[in-house]
Write an enzyme that holds these catalytic residues in place. Structure first.
Site, short mmCIF file in Angstrom:
data_model
loop_
_atom_site.label_atom_id
_atom_site.label_comp_id
_atom_site.label_asym_id
_atom_site.label_seq_id
_atom_site.Cartn_x
_atom_site.Cartn_y
_atom_site.Cartn_z
N LYS A 43 -66.30 -28.63 -4.16
CA LYS A 43 -66.19 -27.51 -4.31
C LYS A 43 -67.04 -26.73 -5.65
CE LYS A 43 -61.87 -25.87 -6.14
NZ LYS A 43 -61.82 -24.99 -7.18
N ARG B 197 -71.43 -23.16 -7.25
CA ARG B 197 -72.83 -23.08 -7.78
C ARG B 197 -73.81 -22.68 -7.01
NH1 ARG B 197 -69.35 -25.74 -10.90
NH2 ARG B 197 -69.52 -25.53 -13.18
N SER C 47 -66.00 -23.91 -19.59
CA SER C 47 -67.37 -24.25 -19.33
C SER C 47 -67.70 -23.37 -18.24
CB SER C 47 -67.56 -25.50 -19.05
OG SER C 47 -66.78 -26.04 -17.67
N ASP D 166 -59.63 -31.63 -14.89
CA ASP D 166 -59.06 -31.64 -13.74
C ASP D 166 -58.49 -32.72 -13.13
OD1 ASP D 166 -59.44 -28.85 -13.33
OD2 ASP D 166 -61.00 -28.87 -11.98
#
Length: 413
Positions: free
Chosen positions: A25, A30, A152, A295
């Site tokens: 993902k 991106r 970030s 995560d």
């Protein structure tokens, strides 16, 4: 999102299976922004099937049409990336999302974009979505400062649009950079498409430049792989093959290989993927730092709890502004197996003295896909496990429950 709960029970404690994961993902989101900015030069292959990525792809395909409002639902990465992306586009658009999204702060990114010359207003509460974005951005300066310890994704959002800014971008990161591998991923993927940068100390410079013709092939998702490491750790024996993953990943969550080595899970890279093999090993590591891979925190913490390992965890600061307050959610749900997660001076200690794995539990997910998947491996050590809102996993890993069945865990929805 709200759907039926799902029931998992496992008499199968010895696992031998092959699980084909969807594309990353993080990489996909991106790459989609780069594809949209590249004017046809960048093409994306093996894109993720995650709901967040599907949402972003569909929105970007409509960008040239006249749309007044874009609703990204619960897709946090899409909110950050599109805030920057739409700042460059001509016209006016309202960017909104789910009720939880309207509670997730975005002022740091908005302030940075406004300092560059973007026209962004808050259509609701100050500092939060929805946003009224009027473009295109008229650049006033090429220099912007941004705090490094919040998210970030703010930094990646700015870097992704940097090549299209007339004056380029000089990004100054203030303080310690959280989740550095995600910023490195963004820049590495941009390099694949011909975008050069300079990173010296706390400054990243990206000049105005064009994308080159490139095909970007998305690697399978290491975040999704992390749940299989936890499943292996809680099994009696395991040999799990995950095709497509390699030992030189751009994804920060590939750090799960190093973390889970402490749990006796070895990673053997061969045959075009990775084999997870369980070996008998005493778990001794006492401190786990998730500053670069937040995560993974829920998965590892739940795993430690199930193994009655009183570890200490740091780097959890960003978990409080995710899909839910993940720290609070973990604290509540772990009490259901008699475990406490205690906060002290920005670190968190497990107290497993009351661990009880003798009865069925019901896990609330708080509209958070990672809560569902982090707790699912407990099915290997509990008589039965029920998890709320089974469709919540579609956000990042739609086939998760189907893959559990392939592995031999009994799943009833």
């Amino acid at each position: 999102m709200s759907s039926k709960s799902i029931l998992i029970s496992s008499k199968q404690k010895i696992l031998d299976c092959t699980i084909k994961l969807t594309g990353s993902k993080s990489e996909s989101n991106r790459a989609l922004i780069m594809e949209a900015l590249s004017e046809g030069e960048v093409q994306v292959l093996n894109i993720s099937e995650a709901a967040d990525t599907v949402t972003l792809k569909n929105i970007l395909q409509k960008t040239n049409n006249q749309i007044d409002t874009v609703d990204i639902g619960p897709a946090g990465t899409a909110m950050r990336f599109l805030t920057a992306f739409y700042s460059l586009q001509a016209g006016q658009i309202t960017l909104t999302g789910s009720e939880r999204m309207k509670q997730r702060p975005i002022a740091i990114l908005v302030d940075a974009l406004k300092s560059l010359g973007a026209n962004i207003q808050y259509a609701g509460n100050e500092g939060f979505p929805p946003l009224l974005i009027s473009g295109p951005l008229k650049q006033k300066t090429n220099e912007v400062k941004i705090k490094g310890n919040i998210s970030s994704q703010y930094i990646s959002a700015l870097l992704l649009i940097a090549p299209k800014l007339e004056q380029g971008l000089k990004l100054i990161i203030e303080g310690e950079l959280t989740s550095r591998p995600y910023v490195e991923m963004t820049l590495a993927m941009m390099e694949q498409a011909g975008i050069r940068h300079q990173w010296t100390d706390n400054e990243i410079i990206v000049e105005n430049q064009g994308f080159r013709k490139t095909e970007i092939s998305i690697e399978p998702d290491w975040s999704a792989a992390s749940y299989w490491y936890a499943i292996a750790a809680l099994s009696e024996e395991a040999q799990i093959f995950l095709p497509g993953l390699n030992g030189y990943s751009l994804q920060g969550d590939s750090k799960i290989t190093e973390i889970m080595a402490n749990f006796g899970i070895t990673s053997q890279f061969k045959d075009g993927g990775v084999y997870l093999l369980k070996e008998t090993k005493k778990l001794e590591r006492k401190i786990f730092d998730f500053k670069e891979c937040p995560d993974l925190a829920q998965t590892v913490i739940v795993c430690c709890a199930a193994l009655k390992h009183n570890a200490l965890f740091t780097g959890l600061e960003t978990l409080k502004i995710k899909e839910t307050d993940r720290v609070n959610a973990l604290q509540k749900e772990l009490t259901k197996i008699g475990v406490k997660l205690i906060e002290k001076n920005q670190s968190y200690k497990l107290d497993c003295s009351g661990l009880d794995l003798s009865k069925k539990i019901f896990v609330n997910t708080y509209d958070d896909h990672r809560m569902a998947m982090a707790f699912a491996p407990l099915a290997l050590v509990l008589p039965e496990l029920e998890i709320e809102d089974h469709l919540v996993v579609e956000k990042s890993y739609p086939d998760f429950w189907k893959h559990l069945e392939i592995a031999g865990l009994g799943v009833v929805s």
